[in-house]
Motif scaffolding. Structure first.
Motif, mmCIF file in Angstrom:
data_model
loop_
_atom_site.group_PDB
_atom_site.id
_atom_site.type_symbol
_atom_site.label_atom_id
_atom_site.label_comp_id
_atom_site.label_asym_id
_atom_site.label_seq_id
_atom_site.Cartn_x
_atom_site.Cartn_y
_atom_site.Cartn_z
ATOM 1 N N PHE A 188 0.823 -1.205 0.000
ATOM 2 C CA PHE A 188 0.000 0.000 0.000
ATOM 3 C C PHE A 188 0.862 1.261 0.000
ATOM 4 C CE2 PHE A 188 -3.207 -2.992 1.615
ATOM 5 C CZ PHE A 188 -4.225 -2.724 0.713
ATOM 6 N N THR A 189 2.076 1.195 0.613
ATOM 7 C CA THR A 189 2.971 2.350 0.551
ATOM 8 C C THR A 189 3.413 2.626 -0.885
ATOM 9 O OG1 THR A 189 3.762 1.879 2.790
ATOM 10 C CG2 THR A 189 5.133 3.306 1.415
ATOM 11 N N THR A 190 3.719 1.536 -1.594
ATOM 12 C CA THR A 190 4.075 1.674 -3.007
ATOM 13 C C THR A 190 2.885 2.137 -3.841
ATOM 14 O OG1 THR A 190 5.663 -0.119 -2.697
ATOM 15 C CG2 THR A 190 5.145 0.490 -4.975
ATOM 16 N N PHE A 191 1.698 1.728 -3.401
ATOM 17 C CA PHE A 191 0.489 2.048 -4.152
ATOM 18 C C PHE A 191 0.172 3.548 -4.138
ATOM 19 C CE2 PHE A 191 -4.116 2.764 -3.987
ATOM 20 C CZ PHE A 191 -4.479 2.291 -5.237
ATOM 21 N N VAL A 192 0.457 4.201 -3.016
ATOM 22 C CA VAL A 192 0.083 5.615 -2.871
ATOM 23 C C VAL A 192 1.076 6.471 -3.653
ATOM 24 C CG1 VAL A 192 -0.425 7.485 -1.258
ATOM 25 C CG2 VAL A 192 -0.894 5.113 -0.610
ATOM 26 N N ARG A 193 0.862 6.563 -4.951
ATOM 27 C CA ARG A 193 1.659 7.396 -5.831
ATOM 28 C C ARG A 193 0.712 8.117 -6.783
ATOM 29 N NH1 ARG A 193 6.797 3.517 -7.551
ATOM 30 N NH2 ARG A 193 7.728 3.395 -5.436
ATOM 31 N N PRO A 194 1.088 9.290 -7.249
ATOM 32 C CA PRO A 194 0.141 10.068 -8.092
ATOM 33 C C PRO A 194 -0.324 9.306 -9.327
ATOM 34 C CG PRO A 194 1.962 11.446 -7.355
ATOM 35 C CD PRO A 194 2.317 10.052 -6.951
ATOM 36 N N TRP A 195 0.611 8.657 -10.032
ATOM 37 C CA TRP A 195 0.220 8.008 -11.273
ATOM 38 C C TRP A 195 -0.751 6.849 -11.035
ATOM 39 C CZ3 TRP A 195 -0.315 9.287 -15.943
ATOM 40 C CH2 TRP A 195 -0.506 8.322 -16.941
ATOM 41 N N ASN A 196 -0.682 6.231 -9.864
ATOM 42 C CA ASN A 196 -1.611 5.149 -9.550
ATOM 43 C C ASN A 196 -3.044 5.667 -9.464
ATOM 44 O OD1 ASN A 196 0.358 3.173 -9.493
ATOM 45 N ND2 ASN A 196 0.771 3.458 -7.304
ATOM 46 N N PHE A 197 -3.197 6.897 -8.954
ATOM 47 C CA PHE A 197 -4.542 7.472 -8.908
ATOM 48 C C PHE A 197 -5.062 7.752 -10.316
ATOM 49 C CE2 PHE A 197 -2.884 8.520 -4.663
ATOM 50 C CZ PHE A 197 -3.919 8.005 -3.879
ATOM 51 N N TYR A 198 -4.163 8.120 -11.219
ATOM 52 C CA TYR A 198 -4.583 8.290 -12.598
ATOM 53 C C TYR A 198 -5.071 6.967 -13.187
ATOM 54 C CZ TYR A 198 -2.205 12.811 -12.363
ATOM 55 O OH TYR A 198 -1.816 14.091 -12.016
ATOM 56 N N GLN A 199 -4.377 5.900 -12.857
ATOM 57 C CA GLN A 199 -4.783 4.581 -13.364
ATOM 58 C C GLN A 199 -6.144 4.175 -12.808
ATOM 59 O OE1 GLN A 199 -1.551 1.526 -13.650
ATOM 60 N NE2 GLN A 199 -0.306 3.081 -12.622
ATOM 61 N N ILE A 200 -6.382 4.513 -11.535
ATOM 62 C CA ILE A 200 -7.698 4.219 -10.962
ATOM 63 C C ILE A 200 -8.773 5.013 -11.682
ATOM 64 C CG2 ILE A 200 -9.118 4.388 -8.881
ATOM 65 C CD1 ILE A 200 -6.641 3.857 -7.232
ATOM 66 N N GLY A 201 -8.470 6.266 -11.980
ATOM 67 C CA GLY A 201 -9.428 7.080 -12.725
ATOM 68 C C GLY A 201 -9.707 6.513 -14.107
ATOM 69 N N ILE A 202 -8.633 6.032 -14.780
ATOM 70 C CA ILE A 202 -8.826 5.415 -16.098
ATOM 71 C C ILE A 202 -9.716 4.183 -15.993
ATOM 72 C CG2 ILE A 202 -7.634 4.228 -17.979
ATOM 73 C CD1 ILE A 202 -5.256 6.086 -17.481
ATOM 74 N N ALA A 203 -9.466 3.357 -14.949
ATOM 75 C CA ALA A 203 -10.264 2.137 -14.774
ATOM 76 C C ALA A 203 -11.730 2.473 -14.516
ATOM 77 C CB ALA A 203 -9.695 1.298 -13.630
ATOM 78 N N LEU A 204 -11.992 3.488 -13.674
ATOM 79 C CA LEU A 204 -13.377 3.883 -13.402
ATOM 80 C C LEU A 204 -14.059 4.418 -14.656
ATOM 81 C CD1 LEU A 204 -12.991 5.579 -9.880
ATOM 82 C CD2 LEU A 204 -13.933 3.313 -10.414
ATOM 83 N N THR A 205 -13.309 5.183 -15.449
ATOM 84 C CA THR A 205 -13.879 5.707 -16.693
ATOM 85 C C THR A 205 -14.225 4.578 -17.663
ATOM 86 O OG1 THR A 205 -12.572 7.725 -16.430
ATOM 87 C CG2 THR A 205 -13.484 7.261 -18.616
#
Length: 453
Positions: free
Chosen positions: A29-46
């Motif tokens: 989860f420490t590795t997960f909390v990065r800006p680009w990962n949030f972009y990937q989550i946004g792409i997946a939701l879209t």
């Protein structure tokens, strides 16, 4: 798998393994909390939203198209219906893998790492959801589906070794045997898969057996029951063997089962054995019309413990097999469907008995279900107090249609025929005559014997 420290207590080993798993999860989860990962989550939701909109458009059209497919096999339509219900996830998996392919061509692999994990999870969940639809039992299907989803998620996230270590350390010692949670879960999974396979094979084979016209209904039921018991028993023992259960310990268990049968399961075993005897001797079979004590109806199914009988008023009785073996059963359709019924009536002494017999036979023949190739007969059976008594016998070939109703119809036909021909049906009459109409006064009556007055 993380090896346990030598000499360490099981509780300490479990605690250290759990702490190691938590440390790895924290690192993930420490590795997960990065800006680009949030972009990937946004792409997946879209992509999920786009898949949802596409499914909303395609699903009604696909349903209308399936309704227009006349003559298609049922299994093919059922498969299409399963796909139609999963259109959103199907479109999401297709879209996300295409986006991943494009991103790997135009950017660094790390920028699509989280999307790959999401795509793997979605693909695995979709495959499990479609695969478990082959299981007909809802409870078993749900158990396998959610269990597979959990394990696939743990495996894709890279936590399978730690999870196995934690589950394997939670164990109890039974003599020389060690029973852990991981071993139990393995056994349940193998058992569920084998039971599902056995259920599928038995269902397919049972359908083939029931279509076999060379087998009687009783032999069909017996073959199906034997096949089911064999497959389920084999699935149970194979599952135990695959997880490493020692069968030598079952000797004590079989002895305990024998004692239990001797004390508390006598009736259950008796009904099971009686059910096998009923199937072998073909005394009753599905569709037969039987009478047992006050119960009259036709047999719906032959079970391992009971026989299902439906009466004319819609009630379903579950008769233990032992009662059919030990009791007196009237099978109205055992060797053939012909049943003879008797009704009794009487006419007055002033009516010609020859005419009465002829009219009674004609009246019975006027009823639809009475057979003409086995003509009714009418006989005098006695001279009663107020009537000449007759018996009318007739045959039917459909006892499943009921017995009381056909008797009522024949009685009604007799009533109409006798009324049309002037034949009377007497009822009991009594005449009371007073021999001494005038009695002497009380004072002039003789005293009864023994009276001292």
């Amino acid at each position: 798998m993380i090896p346990a420290q030598v000499g360490q207590a099981p509780l300490d080993t479990l605690q250290s393994t759990a702490l190691e798993a938590l440390a790895q999860a924290e690192s993930f989860f420490t590795t997960f909390v990065r800006p680009w990962n949030f972009y990937q989550i946004g792409i997946a939701l879209t992509l999920f939203l786009i898949a949802h909109l596409i499914a909303q458009v395609v699903s009604p059209r696909m349903r209308e198209w399936m309704r227009s497919r006349e003559g298609w096999p049922t299994w093919r339509l059922r498969m299409l219906l399963v796909l139609q219900r999963r259109l959103r996830m199907i479109f999401f998996v297709i879209l996300i893998w295409h986006v991943i392919g494009i991103m790997q061509q135009v950017t660094w692999p790390s920028r699509s790492y989280l999307l790959i994990v999401i795509a793997k999870l979605a693909s695995a969940w979709l495959g499990i959801a479609l695969g478990t639809r082959l299981i007909r039992n809802p409870a078993l299907r749900s158990l396998l589906r959610y269990g597979a989803w959990i394990w696939v998620t743990i495996w894709i996230l890279g936590l399978s070794e730690e999870t196995v270590a934690v589950l394997d350390n939670v164990a109890i010692e039974l003599g020389e045997s060690r029973l852990s949670v991981w071993l139990i879960l393995q056994g349940l999974l193998v058992l569920a898969v084998l039971v599902a396979l056995a259920r599928f094979v038995s269902g397919t084979s049972a359908a083939s057996i029931r279509r076999n016209g060379n087998l009687s209904p009783s032999m069909q039921v017996l073959a199906v029951k034997f096949l089911q018991v064999s497959l389920y028993g084999a699935a149970f023992f194979v599952a135990l063997k695959l997880v490493g259960v020692d069968f030598t310990g079952l000797a004590f268990l079989s002895g305990a089962i024998g004692v239990g049968l001797g004390f508390g399961l006598q009736k259950v075993v008796s009904n099971l054995v009686s059910g096998i005897i009923i199937l072998l001797d073909k005394s009753v079979k599905p569709g037969d019309v039987i009478s047992l004590n006050d119960t009259f109806g036709w047999i719906n199914a032959l079970g391992a413990r009971y026989v299902s009988i439906t009466t004319r008023d819609g009630k379903e009785y579950l008769i233990p097999n032992e009662d059919l073996i030990t009791g007196q059963v009237v099978n109205w359709s055992h060797s053939n469907e012909f049943v003879r019924l008797d009704i009794f009536f009487g006419t007055s002494y002033g009516d010609d008995p020859h005419l009465v017999r002829r009219i009674a036979v004609e009246a019975a023949l006027s009823v639809t279900r009475v057979l003409s190739d086995r003509p009714p007969v009418c006989h005098i059976v006695g001279f009663g107090d107020s009537s000449v008594d007759y018996i009318l016998r007739f045959w039917i070939s459909d006892p499943t249609g009921g017995l009381t109703n056909i008797r009522g119809n024949v009685y009604l036909a007799l009533w109409d025929a006798f009324k049309a021909n002037g034949i009377s049906i007497p009822f009991p009459q009594r005449e009371v005559r007073v021999v001494n109409e005038t009695l002497p006064p009380m004072a002039d009556r003789p005293s009864p014997p023994g009276d001292g007055t």
